[in-house]
Design an enzyme around this catalytic site. Sequence first.
Site, PDB file in Angstrom:
ATOM      1  N   LYS A 120     148.689  72.390 -47.004  1.00  0.00           N
ATOM      2  CA  LYS A 120     147.623  73.273 -46.536  1.00  0.00           C
ATOM      3  C   LYS A 120     146.872  73.880 -47.723  1.00  0.00           C
ATOM      4  O   LYS A 120     147.355  73.860 -48.864  1.00  0.00           O
ATOM      5  CB  LYS A 120     148.206  74.424 -45.696  1.00  0.00           C
ATOM      6  CG  LYS A 120     148.745  73.989 -44.347  1.00  0.00           C
ATOM      7  CD  LYS A 120     147.645  73.570 -43.405  1.00  0.00           C
ATOM      8  CE  LYS A 120     148.188  73.179 -42.043  1.00  0.00           C
ATOM      9  NZ  LYS A 120     148.984  71.951 -42.108  1.00  0.00           N
ATOM     10  N   SER A 160     145.476  67.669 -39.777  1.00  0.00           N
ATOM     11  CA  SER A 160     144.950  69.028 -39.935  1.00  0.00           C
ATOM     12  C   SER A 160     144.152  69.211 -41.220  1.00  0.00           C
ATOM     13  O   SER A 160     143.464  70.217 -41.369  1.00  0.00           O
ATOM     14  CB  SER A 160     146.088  70.053 -39.902  1.00  0.00           C
ATOM     15  OG  SER A 160     146.798  70.056 -41.114  1.00  0.00           O
TER      16      SER A 160
END
Length: 234
Positions: A193, A155
């Site tokens: 993230k 991701s």
Amino acid sequence: MECPMLTKKQLDLLKFIDARMRRDGVPPSFDEMKDALDLRSKSGIHRLITALEERGFIRRLAHKARAIEIVKLPEALSTRTGGFTPRVIEGDRPDAAPPPGAMPVEAAAMELPVMGRIAAGVPIEAISQVSHHVAVPGSMVGRGKHYALEVKGDSMIDAGINDGDVVVIRETSTADNGDIVVALVEDQEATLKRFRRSGKSIALEAANPAYETRVFRDDQVKVQGRLVGLIRTY
């Protein structure tokens, strides 16, 4: 003074990539480069990247999506920033000489605990156990406590972080918008993230369009550290 080998746009892009790699430990995405240079399309960024590569200032890492290594900086820029060391460290290649400008892992190395795996995708169980240790250059870690994590998932691939990479994390409980962080979600799940705060909400952004941004109340997310370096094994 502007480097005579580079156009203003080429130099601006090189400065931006260098600044982001110093801050985050990984190169910016093509979209971030496009926005930073106020270009209309990513094709302009592709042309600038190619020009920088042809002039020997950067190298695109083979078989790694959008992964960029800065090989050198113009002399004036290097002087202003106090010298340059690539932030992507190559490991486990004992039979091969390091690429020009790359810093060998053995140089001024220090041992960091690898705390296990962290998801660059859907959050996985929180990490708390040391699995082994890894040697990293002392110049990468700086002050404060640091640890390493192996990345699982894709991701963050547009930020140059690939499945199987080892990320170097500086322990901190605070982050600025745009920082790539280790976030603990509801005291149970850990993920890597990009951090964004808006009021009492925190968004954890992926760097892959296949993944959605996840938004939480600020009391549901605890920052466990900020990305400062990356170790890639081929």
